[in-house]
Design a protein around this motif. Structure first.
Motif, PDB file in Angstrom:
ATOM      1  N   GLN A  32     -23.724 -22.556 -18.071  1.00 39.81           N
ATOM      2  CA  GLN A  32     -24.955 -22.022 -18.641  1.00 39.81           C
ATOM      3  C   GLN A  32     -24.626 -21.158 -19.855  1.00 39.81           C
ATOM      4  OE1 GLN A  32     -27.427 -19.865 -15.776  1.00 39.81           O
ATOM      5  NE2 GLN A  32     -28.847 -21.572 -15.778  1.00 39.81           N
ATOM      6  N   SER A  33     -25.464 -21.284 -20.864  1.00 43.83           N
ATOM      7  CA  SER A  33     -25.322 -20.454 -22.062  1.00 43.83           C
ATOM      8  C   SER A  33     -26.196 -19.212 -21.918  1.00 43.83           C
ATOM      9  CB  SER A  33     -25.759 -21.247 -23.293  1.00 43.83           C
ATOM     10  OG  SER A  33     -27.169 -21.478 -23.228  1.00 43.83           O
ATOM     11  N   LEU A  34     -26.024 -18.279 -22.823  1.00 47.72           N
ATOM     12  CA  LEU A  34     -26.882 -17.092 -22.836  1.00 47.72           C
ATOM     13  C   LEU A  34     -28.344 -17.510 -22.998  1.00 47.72           C
ATOM     14  CD1 LEU A  34     -27.041 -13.991 -22.760  1.00 47.72           C
ATOM     15  CD2 LEU A  34     -26.758 -14.010 -25.242  1.00 47.72           C
ATOM     16  N   ALA A  35     -28.596 -18.504 -23.838  1.00 45.82           N
ATOM     17  CA  ALA A  35     -29.970 -18.997 -24.037  1.00 45.82           C
ATOM     18  C   ALA A  35     -30.535 -19.585 -22.745  1.00 45.82           C
ATOM     19  CB  ALA A  35     -30.006 -20.038 -25.156  1.00 45.82           C
ATOM     20  N   ASP A  36     -29.713 -20.310 -21.985  1.00 48.35           N
ATOM     21  CA  ASP A  36     -30.156 -20.877 -20.701  1.00 48.35           C
ATOM     22  C   ASP A  36     -30.533 -19.767 -19.727  1.00 48.35           C
ATOM     23  OD1 ASP A  36     -29.550 -23.484 -21.602  1.00 48.35           O
ATOM     24  OD2 ASP A  36     -27.515 -23.397 -20.747  1.00 48.35           O
ATOM     25  N   VAL A  37     -29.671 -18.756 -19.642  1.00 48.14           N
ATOM     26  CA  VAL A  37     -29.905 -17.632 -18.732  1.00 48.14           C
ATOM     27  C   VAL A  37     -31.167 -16.883 -19.151  1.00 48.14           C
ATOM     28  CG1 VAL A  37     -28.960 -15.446 -17.870  1.00 48.14           C
ATOM     29  CG2 VAL A  37     -27.462 -17.434 -18.136  1.00 48.14           C
ATOM     30  N   PHE A  38     -31.331 -16.667 -20.445  1.00 42.40           N
ATOM     31  CA  PHE A  38     -32.509 -15.984 -20.983  1.00 42.40           C
ATOM     32  C   PHE A  38     -33.780 -16.736 -20.576  1.00 42.40           C
ATOM     33  CE2 PHE A  38     -35.642 -15.435 -24.408  1.00 42.40           C
ATOM     34  CZ  PHE A  38     -35.699 -14.055 -24.529  1.00 42.40           C
ATOM     35  N   GLU A  39     -33.770 -18.033 -20.775  1.00 41.81           N
ATOM     36  CA  GLU A  39     -34.935 -18.865 -20.448  1.00 41.81           C
ATOM     37  C   GLU A  39     -35.257 -18.802 -18.957  1.00 41.81           C
ATOM     38  OE1 GLU A  39     -38.132 -21.301 -21.031  1.00 41.81           O
ATOM     39  OE2 GLU A  39     -36.843 -20.490 -22.613  1.00 41.81           O
ATOM     40  N   GLU A  40     -34.239 -18.838 -18.137  1.00 43.34           N
ATOM     41  CA  GLU A  40     -34.419 -18.845 -16.689  1.00 43.34           C
ATOM     42  C   GLU A  40     -34.917 -17.494 -16.155  1.00 43.34           C
ATOM     43  OE1 GLU A  40     -31.391 -20.956 -14.253  1.00 43.34           O
ATOM     44  OE2 GLU A  40     -31.067 -18.953 -13.395  1.00 43.34           O
ATOM     45  N   ARG A  41     -34.409 -16.403 -16.707  1.00 42.09           N
ATOM     46  CA  ARG A  41     -34.689 -15.077 -16.147  1.00 42.09           C
ATOM     47  C   ARG A  41     -35.920 -14.387 -16.720  1.00 42.09           C
ATOM     48  NH1 ARG A  41     -28.702 -12.238 -15.858  1.00 42.09           N
ATOM     49  NH2 ARG A  41     -27.740 -13.787 -14.476  1.00 42.09           N
TER      50      ARG A  41
END
Length: 177
Positions: A129-138
């Motif tokens: 997971q990228s920072l962008a993926d984590v941002f989108e998820e959280r």
């Protein structure tokens, strides 16, 4: 909805949002004790967050985080949480009883500038997971639990602290002196 019984401020947000830094400044300003749940986890495990993820996996870190949260009894503190705190409904409901939850909402572009060590920072997320993926998820989870959302884009730490203290026209300071 969970009604708070305490007068704490619980800071949530992405890694790099400034929870620990803003938390210390808030604690000083409001004359409250400061607690950082990431430090509680590290002290309990005797390892850095990154070492916990490396040795046992991100899910293990999330489990330890929930355990630490459920043990917390901080009713008049400023509490800086780990970024993955919102994955635990039980943990978040417990924290919401301690006081009001403040989401430090930082734009992804600013987080990418601040978090240069994403892969070694001890972030509780699946490999790949990228920072962008984590941002989108959280982000939706942070908004779900937040009593107060502070748009931290283009604001310095002092401005964020002031906005939290005086949010919704109500001062959090419990100063009787």
């Amino acid at each position: 909805m969970v009604e708070p019984v305490g007068n704490s401020l619980v800071l949530v947000g992405m890694p790099g949002a400034g929870k620990s830094t803003v938390g210390l400044l808030l604690a000083k300003e409001l004359v409250k004790a400061f607690v950082d749940t990431d430090i509680l986890i590290q002290t309990r495990e005797g390892k850095t967050l990154q070492d916990i993820v490396h040795d046992h996996g991100f899910q293990h870190l999330r489990e330890r985080e929930e355990e630490v949260l459920l043990e917390c009894q901080y009713l008049n503190h400023v509490i800086a949480t780990g970024g993955s705190v919102v994955y635990s409904e039980r943990g978040m409901n417990h924290l919401k009883r301690s006081g009001r939850v403040v989401f430090l909402d930082v734009p992804l572009e600013e987080l990418e500038r601040r978090v240069q060590n994403f892969s070694s920072r001890g972030i509780a997320c699946p490999p790949g997971q990228s920072l962008a993926d984590v941002f989108e998820e959280r982000r939706a989870l942070y908004q779900r639990y937040a009593d107060i959302v502070v748009d931290c884009g283009r604001k310095n730490q002092d401005q964020v602290v002031s906005e939290i203290i005086y949010s919704e026209g109500e001062q959090f300071a419990d100063v009787d002196a």
